[in-house]
Design an enzyme around this catalytic site. Sequence first.
Site, PDB file in Angstrom:
ATOM      1  CB  SER A  47     -10.531  -2.874   1.747  1.00  0.00           C
ATOM      2  OG  SER A  47     -11.130  -1.731   2.285  1.00  0.00           O
ATOM      3  CG  ASN A  92      -0.271  -0.307   2.503  1.00  0.00           C
ATOM      4  OD1 ASN A  92       0.466  -1.294   2.596  1.00  0.00           O
ATOM      5  ND2 ASN A  92      -0.496   0.498   3.516  1.00  0.00           N
ATOM      6  CB  CYS A 125      -3.925   4.415  10.050  1.00  0.00           C
ATOM      7  SG  CYS A 125      -2.686   3.307   9.434  1.00  0.00           S
TER       8      CYS A 125
HETATM    9  N1  PLP Z   1      -4.476  -4.086   4.024  1.00  0.00           N
HETATM   10  C1  PLP Z   1      -3.989  -3.124   3.224  1.00  0.00           C
HETATM   11  C2  PLP Z   1      -2.867  -3.446   2.290  1.00  0.00           C
HETATM   12  C3  PLP Z   1      -4.519  -1.844   3.266  1.00  0.00           C
HETATM   13  O1  PLP Z   1      -4.030  -0.890   2.462  1.00  0.00           O
HETATM   14  C4  PLP Z   1      -5.569  -1.570   4.177  1.00  0.00           C
HETATM   15  C5  PLP Z   1      -6.090  -0.206   4.315  1.00  0.00           C
HETATM   16  O2  PLP Z   1      -5.361   0.747   4.492  1.00  0.00           O
HETATM   17  C6  PLP Z   1      -6.059  -2.605   4.979  1.00  0.00           C
HETATM   18  C7  PLP Z   1      -5.483  -3.832   4.877  1.00  0.00           C
HETATM   19  C8  PLP Z   1      -7.215  -2.374   5.935  1.00  0.00           C
HETATM   20  O3  PLP Z   1      -8.402  -2.213   5.194  1.00  0.00           O
HETATM   21  P1  PLP Z   1      -9.794  -1.737   5.827  1.00  0.00           P
HETATM   22  O4  PLP Z   1      -9.715  -0.271   5.931  1.00  0.00           O
HETATM   23  O5  PLP Z   1     -10.840  -2.152   4.859  1.00  0.00           O
HETATM   24  O6  PLP Z   1      -9.950  -2.426   7.129  1.00  0.00           O
END
Ligand code: PLP
Length: 717
Positions: free
Chosen positions: A222, A174, A350
């Site tokens: 997501s 991400n 976050c």
């Molecule tokens: N995994 C990855 C790679 C993400 O980018 C995110 C969100 O930032 C998440 C998990 C968590 O997703 P959600 O906001 O739907 O709980």
Amino acid sequence: MLPTTSSRTGSDSPDIYLDSNATTQVLELALLAAQQAMQANFGNPSSTHSTGLRARALLDSAHKVAQQVLGAGQGRVMFTSGATEAIQTAILSALSSAVDATTPDSASTAGKFLLYGATEHKAVPEALKHWNKVLGLQCEIHAIPVDQHGMHDLAFLASHAANTLLVCTMAVNNETGVISDLAGIRAAIAGSGALWLVDSVQALGKRPLDLATSGIDYAPFSGHKLYAPKGIGMLYVRQGAPFTPLLVGGGQETGQRGGTENLPGIAALGAVLTALHQQDPVFQSHAVQAAMRQRLAESLQQAFPGVVFNAAFDNAVATTLNFSVPGLSSKEMLDLFDASGIRVSSGSACNSNKVVRSFVLDAMGLENWRVTSAIRMSFGPATRPDEIEQACERILRAGSALRNACLLFGGDSARHEAQTPAKGLIRLMHETACSWIYCDQKEQVCVIIDPLPELMERIARWVACRDLQVVAIIATDAHHVACRHALQEKLRERMACQQTDNLGWPNQDVSVLQLQDGTPVAALALGASYLMKLPLPDASEAFYLLGHSDGQRCLAADVRFAFIGDTLPEQHSHLARWLSPHTLLLSAHDQWQQFASTIERESQLAAPVVPGNDDLNLPCSQLQAFLQAHPKATLIDVREGYEHGMGLAGLDLGHEVRAFNAPLSRLPEFIADWLQNPEQELLFVCRSGARSGLAASCLRRLGHQQAWHLVGGLALQ
Ligand code: PLP
């Protein structure tokens, strides 16, 4: 009524949203599907009447398209509240199966491994720790190292696989967009019996998915990362992979996830997946996405000479660019982009409220400056080329603004026709430490006080770019001496005098002035001002005063600043006879972002704090009423000059009110004036309310009661 948005993202907005890895705008087709599910088709899919049956049909069709898009085959896709829930469910399922497999008294899971990629989203390692503890497994949890390209260490994985219960890796990172070598990971763990979770959040809509043939046991997704609302996600579970529900209740999702389904969210995600499946033109082709990345990269290179990309383009999704600009922190770049109307982030969302170091880039072993300067720019498959073109224009403008402020390193920006005049006192910071530059614009001379090694390049460039002569580079104590020498060497040609004492005080062109009580002090002329040295009993320390003089005396009222290094308040008391109540004491550290103190303020420190400073906070909703009630108030933008130059977008001030720029880096200069005028009403603004809050608190603390700031800043306008 629903807001009217275009069927694409970023339609008429003055903002260019390039933070799609954090979240995306809801596509109109998703919005309409959700609206339909809330109004016309609002039934409960578990009800057996016609309204319920219609809702069930909607749910089933969303399931069907999800199965198709993910290539789920005989595996199962269930809707969850998001990826975090999907991750919990997958990890609980995998770990519960380990508990089942062991007999309560003998074979234990203690010492078995749970492995996760070192660049994994925090939800994964946190969930591993949580469920390992809750289930009492006592497994060892280890990060799989990654190389400088962000690729997993497959040898590590292969050597640990035999003793591993669960391997968690991600399909696409991400922060960097790096694409994992899933085939390599599969081969490394083949035959080990370890279960395999692949966080596929950032792959949806960007990478081909054929989960049924991939060997992956669990894949979370997501919705809000791909134009559906927040609060909806999916979990793929391979046929035959262990499964334990996280939520039980009314038997929904064939008993695998209890709770009435979030039908509006499911309908919206279903609509997005349908568009994806049908290759709706709302989504750009991979070739177009790659061309858009190229345009952005070229603009960044042109605007910010020396920019470095933190992930190779040939192994990253085209929609993510992670880069660092030498000499500029992530925070400075974020503020610059925000002022330019481009929304980016410094890493995972976050964490962006407060800029924290990227553990992803740290795990890749990147140099410190690249980590502390990193910016993530991410667009989505539905971002249009014209939006990217607009972004490129703004990027170029942002680059010019920085060049004009003499803040760019590298390239041909060594000498520049700086448009932002250098004048007065400037504070540069590294973490909590401060360096100071005082500049006389007319004479084109400056003095540098307490230079820090981390700021040396910036100071040298700043001085050279403005073509200043350096009267002295001085230190308040021995700590700053080494850097002083290095900087003096760097600026050799600009130094007015090479011969100095150990603290950098020149041996030439020094005059003697008398302070208020007749004490003689050595002084250096800086245009209309004088810098005076006050030796301390320890010869390796000194205070410096800066003020006006007739060439003979410097009265207390004329001393504007006292540079006091890292000394303690007790050491300042003897300064009182030479300083006015408004002379600012400026220290070499400012841990609490207080900017300055005064002798008066320090004498009050022992006294109890006066409560109730809350009324310095002005909510945005009260701005107009405030401006009417305080028609003489001065609105002060405390963002840096290069941000202010981009305008106060969004702030409705009425035509009477003018905004004045007093950047935080020059705040002490302005404070010195404001303290002389305690009736002047000051309303501070900035992007988020953080910097303006500091400025208003500082003034209140120093006794200026007519100071307020706009809570939430320009962002809430
Ligand atoms: N995994 C990855 C790679 C993400 O980018 C995110 C969100 O930032 C998440 C998990 C968590 O997703 P959600 O906001 O739907 O709980």
